[in-house]
Design an enzyme around this catalytic site. Structure first.
Site, PDB file in Angstrom:
ATOM      1  N   ALA A 111       6.107  25.217  35.065  1.00  0.00           N
ATOM      2  CA  ALA A 111       4.637  25.585  34.336  1.00  0.00           C
ATOM      3  C   ALA A 111       3.655  25.300  35.452  1.00  0.00           C
ATOM      4  O   ALA A 111       3.819  24.365  36.157  1.00  0.00           O
ATOM      5  CB  ALA A 111       4.889  24.687  33.160  1.00  0.00           C
ATOM      6  N   GLU A 144      10.398  17.355  35.030  1.00  0.00           N
ATOM      7  CA  GLU A 144       9.193  16.919  33.997  1.00  0.00           C
ATOM      8  C   GLU A 144       9.029  15.509  33.781  1.00  0.00           C
ATOM      9  O   GLU A 144       8.012  14.994  33.458  1.00  0.00           O
ATOM     10  CB  GLU A 144       9.583  17.695  32.617  1.00  0.00           C
ATOM     11  CG  GLU A 144       9.295  19.148  32.684  1.00  0.00           C
ATOM     12  CD  GLU A 144      10.308  19.939  33.180  1.00  0.00           C
ATOM     13  OE1 GLU A 144      11.161  19.453  33.790  1.00  0.00           O
ATOM     14  OE2 GLU A 144      10.292  21.462  32.877  1.00  0.00           O
ATOM     15  N   GLY A 154       9.685  24.601  34.404  1.00  0.00           N
ATOM     16  CA  GLY A 154       9.957  26.037  33.938  1.00  0.00           C
ATOM     17  C   GLY A 154      10.317  27.171  34.574  1.00  0.00           C
ATOM     18  O   GLY A 154      11.131  28.138  34.241  1.00  0.00           O
ATOM     19  N   GLU A 211      13.913  26.762  34.112  1.00  0.00           N
ATOM     20  CA  GLU A 211      14.391  27.552  32.770  1.00  0.00           C
ATOM     21  C   GLU A 211      14.309  28.838  32.575  1.00  0.00           C
ATOM     22  O   GLU A 211      15.190  29.529  31.949  1.00  0.00           O
ATOM     23  CB  GLU A 211      13.041  26.710  31.909  1.00  0.00           C
ATOM     24  CG  GLU A 211      13.518  25.190  31.791  1.00  0.00           C
ATOM     25  CD  GLU A 211      12.386  24.541  30.994  1.00  0.00           C
ATOM     26  OE1 GLU A 211      11.042  24.749  31.201  1.00  0.00           O
ATOM     27  OE2 GLU A 211      12.599  24.042  29.761  1.00  0.00           O
TER      28      GLU A 211
HETATM   29  N1  CO8 Z   1       1.697  24.172  38.818  1.00  0.00           N
HETATM   30  C1  CO8 Z   1       0.757  24.482  39.480  1.00  0.00           C
HETATM   31  N2  CO8 Z   1       0.395  24.408  40.994  1.00  0.00           N
HETATM   32  C2  CO8 Z   1       1.745  24.259  41.729  1.00  0.00           C
HETATM   33  C3  CO8 Z   1       2.758  23.897  41.020  1.00  0.00           C
HETATM   34  C4  CO8 Z   1       2.842  23.703  39.791  1.00  0.00           C
HETATM   35  N3  CO8 Z   1       4.035  23.641  38.970  1.00  0.00           N
HETATM   36  N4  CO8 Z   1       3.891  23.698  42.030  1.00  0.00           N
HETATM   37  C5  CO8 Z   1       3.019  23.785  43.061  1.00  0.00           C
HETATM   38  N5  CO8 Z   1       1.778  24.193  42.875  1.00  0.00           N
HETATM   39  C6  CO8 Z   1       0.652  24.646  44.009  1.00  0.00           C
HETATM   40  C7  CO8 Z   1       0.288  23.176  44.527  1.00  0.00           C
HETATM   41  O1  CO8 Z   1      -0.860  22.647  43.861  1.00  0.00           O
HETATM   42  C8  CO8 Z   1      -0.314  23.740  45.819  1.00  0.00           C
HETATM   43  O2  CO8 Z   1      -1.638  24.507  45.654  1.00  0.00           O
HETATM   44  P1  CO8 Z   1      -2.839  24.016  46.477  1.00  0.00           P
HETATM   45  O3  CO8 Z   1      -2.575  24.249  47.799  1.00  0.00           O
HETATM   46  O4  CO8 Z   1      -4.008  24.540  45.681  1.00  0.00           O
HETATM   47  O5  CO8 Z   1      -2.987  22.472  46.333  1.00  0.00           O
HETATM   48  C9  CO8 Z   1       0.612  25.054  46.358  1.00  0.00           C
HETATM   49  O6  CO8 Z   1       1.129  25.309  44.967  1.00  0.00           O
HETATM   50  C10 CO8 Z   1       1.547  24.579  47.214  1.00  0.00           C
HETATM   51  O7  CO8 Z   1       2.254  23.422  46.586  1.00  0.00           O
HETATM   52  P2  CO8 Z   1       2.451  22.055  47.578  1.00  0.00           P
HETATM   53  O8  CO8 Z   1       1.245  21.886  48.568  1.00  0.00           O
HETATM   54  O9  CO8 Z   1       2.786  20.937  46.609  1.00  0.00           O
HETATM   55  O10 CO8 Z   1       3.744  22.617  48.356  1.00  0.00           O
HETATM   56  P3  CO8 Z   1       4.865  21.506  48.775  1.00  0.00           P
HETATM   57  O11 CO8 Z   1       5.789  22.103  49.642  1.00  0.00           O
HETATM   58  O12 CO8 Z   1       4.478  20.200  49.480  1.00  0.00           O
HETATM   59  O13 CO8 Z   1       5.747  20.930  47.728  1.00  0.00           O
HETATM   60  C11 CO8 Z   1       6.996  21.133  45.601  1.00  0.00           C
HETATM   61  C12 CO8 Z   1       6.572  21.914  47.109  1.00  0.00           C
HETATM   62  C13 CO8 Z   1       7.723  19.992  45.815  1.00  0.00           C
HETATM   63  C14 CO8 Z   1       7.543  22.061  44.896  1.00  0.00           C
HETATM   64  C15 CO8 Z   1       5.584  20.603  44.854  1.00  0.00           C
HETATM   65  O14 CO8 Z   1       4.655  21.470  44.899  1.00  0.00           O
HETATM   66  C16 CO8 Z   1       5.743  20.178  43.397  1.00  0.00           C
HETATM   67  O15 CO8 Z   1       6.518  19.426  43.319  1.00  0.00           O
HETATM   68  N6  CO8 Z   1       5.549  20.978  42.334  1.00  0.00           N
HETATM   69  C17 CO8 Z   1       5.632  20.667  41.180  1.00  0.00           C
HETATM   70  C18 CO8 Z   1       7.048  20.913  40.700  1.00  0.00           C
HETATM   71  C19 CO8 Z   1       7.017  20.296  39.290  1.00  0.00           C
HETATM   72  O16 CO8 Z   1       6.846  19.326  38.724  1.00  0.00           O
HETATM   73  N7  CO8 Z   1       7.386  21.560  38.103  1.00  0.00           N
HETATM   74  C20 CO8 Z   1       7.464  21.126  36.697  1.00  0.00           C
HETATM   75  C21 CO8 Z   1       6.290  21.467  36.116  1.00  0.00           C
HETATM   76  S1  CO8 Z   1       6.143  20.945  34.449  1.00  0.00           S
HETATM   77  C22 CO8 Z   1       7.252  22.294  33.672  1.00  0.00           C
HETATM   78  O17 CO8 Z   1       7.391  23.340  34.291  1.00  0.00           O
HETATM   79  C23 CO8 Z   1       7.169  22.153  32.246  1.00  0.00           C
HETATM   80  C24 CO8 Z   1       6.274  21.454  31.219  1.00  0.00           C
HETATM   81  C25 CO8 Z   1       6.781  21.476  30.012  1.00  0.00           C
HETATM   82  C26 CO8 Z   1       6.055  22.903  29.238  1.00  0.00           C
HETATM   83  C27 CO8 Z   1       5.662  22.747  27.994  1.00  0.00           C
HETATM   84  C28 CO8 Z   1       4.796  23.761  27.786  1.00  0.00           C
HETATM   85  C29 CO8 Z   1       3.287  23.886  27.063  1.00  0.00           C
END
Ligand code: CO8
Length: 256
Positions: free
Chosen positions: A62, A130, A107, A110
């Site tokens: 997400a 999460e 997500g 998921e």
């Molecule tokens: N959301 C928004 N932006 C994201 C996300 C994300 N989930 N993941 C990556 N990005 C963006 C980064 O912010 C970055 O953008 P910017 O250059 O503008 O800062 C770009 O993508 C590249 O990402 P990274 O620089 O972080 O890339 P890395 O190679 O260093 O790291 C990772 C890759 C390990 C995948 C890292 O990006 C990360 O940890 N991402 C988040 C993963 C995560 O925690 N996912 C779970 C999200 S919560 C969810 O899915 C469910 C919530 C419950 C839902 C309820 C609904 C209401």
């Protein structure tokens, strides 16, 4: 558009195309996915391949930037909406396969869990992180993951938020198969080749029976199996399949 939909050789391909955010699922992206599923449902595709563009991520989950500072009511509506979008996959008559190359987190995993099958490349990294954000999966992960890998493994993955690599994913049944790196569409197409040539009716009925197995008692499930297997006998394809066996030739299924 952050979601691309294309059709080729009896298959539909849904490609998440927001690589600058690792294909993260904003609500706008979820709405596009929902509309694409509707289009796939109305098509005569025999299977759906879901993948992500960019080579680095299937989908990083997400959109965290969008989720902050919303009311509880809005968050609940968001979870229910995301769940309903992924639920559309169950309601397709055709199977779906997620091709996971790179990250499939939150997500994103998921979405893959809601597909019928998951194929991983060696670069695949999967998890429900999460808990590390102080959150709980909201798009079906707490329900579909235990059905796939068992409650103990699901609890460990959800409560630790740890990442699973491709080999472990295959070992615990999270991925059906690990394949060599390559074009995700081709990987999906190769995986689908093993079942799309059979009768769509038999395929649909078999999938329905198995999908319902996890939700009902064994007794109820056996009744469902008896009903659906009996229904399969009524199809022209069943008659053709059995006749072809006896005549020692390849069956020509017509999906009737
Ligand atoms: N959301 C928004 N932006 C994201 C996300 C994300 N989930 N993941 C990556 N990005 C963006 C980064 O912010 C970055 O953008 P910017 O250059 O503008 O800062 C770009 O993508 C590249 O990402 P990274 O620089 O972080 O890339 P890395 O190679 O260093 O790291 C990772 C890759 C390990 C995948 C890292 O990006 C990360 O940890 N991402 C988040 C993963 C995560 O925690 N996912 C779970 C999200 S919560 C969810 O899915 C469910 C919530 C419950 C839902 C309820 C609904 C209401």
């Amino acid at each position: 558009m952050s979601v691309e939909l294309s059709f080729r050789d009896n298959l539909a391909f849904l490609t998440l195309n927001r690589p600058e955010a690792l294909n993260a699922l904003s609500f706008a992206v979820l709405r596009e996915i929902s509309a694409a599923f509707d289009e796939v449902k109305a098509s005569d595709a025999r299977a759906l391949v879901v993948c992500g563009r960019g080579g680095k991520a299937f989908c990083a989950g997400a959109d965290i930037k969008e989720l902050r500072g919303r009311s509880m009511v809005a968050q609940r509506e968001g979870a229910v909406f995301g769940q309903s979008v992924f639920r559309q996959l169950d309601q397709l008559l055709m199977p779906s396969v997620a091709v996971i190359n790179g990250y499939a987190f939150g997500g994103g995993l998921e979405l893959a869990l809601a597909c019928t099958f998951r194929v991983a490349t060696p670069s695949a990294r999967m998890g429900l992180p999460e808990i590390r954000l102080g959150l709980v999966p909201g798009y079906g992960g707490t329900q579909r993951l235990p059905r796939l890998v068992g409650p103990a493994r699901a609890l460990e993955l959800i409560m630790s938020g740890r990442t699973v690599d491709a080999a472990e994913a295959e070992r615990i049944g999270l991925a059906n198969r690990v394949v060599d790196d390559g074009d995700p569409h081709q990987i999906g197409q190769d995986f689908c080749a093993q079942f799309i040539g059979y009768s769509a009716i038999a395929s649909m009925l078999a999938r329905q029976a198995v999908l319902r197995a996890c939700d009902v008692s064994l007794e109820e499930g056996l009744r469902i199996e008896a009903d659906l297997s009996t229904l399969a006998f009524q199809s022209d394809d069943a008659e053709e399949g059995m006749r072809a066996f006896i005549e020692k030739r390849k069956p020509q299924f017509s999906d009737r």
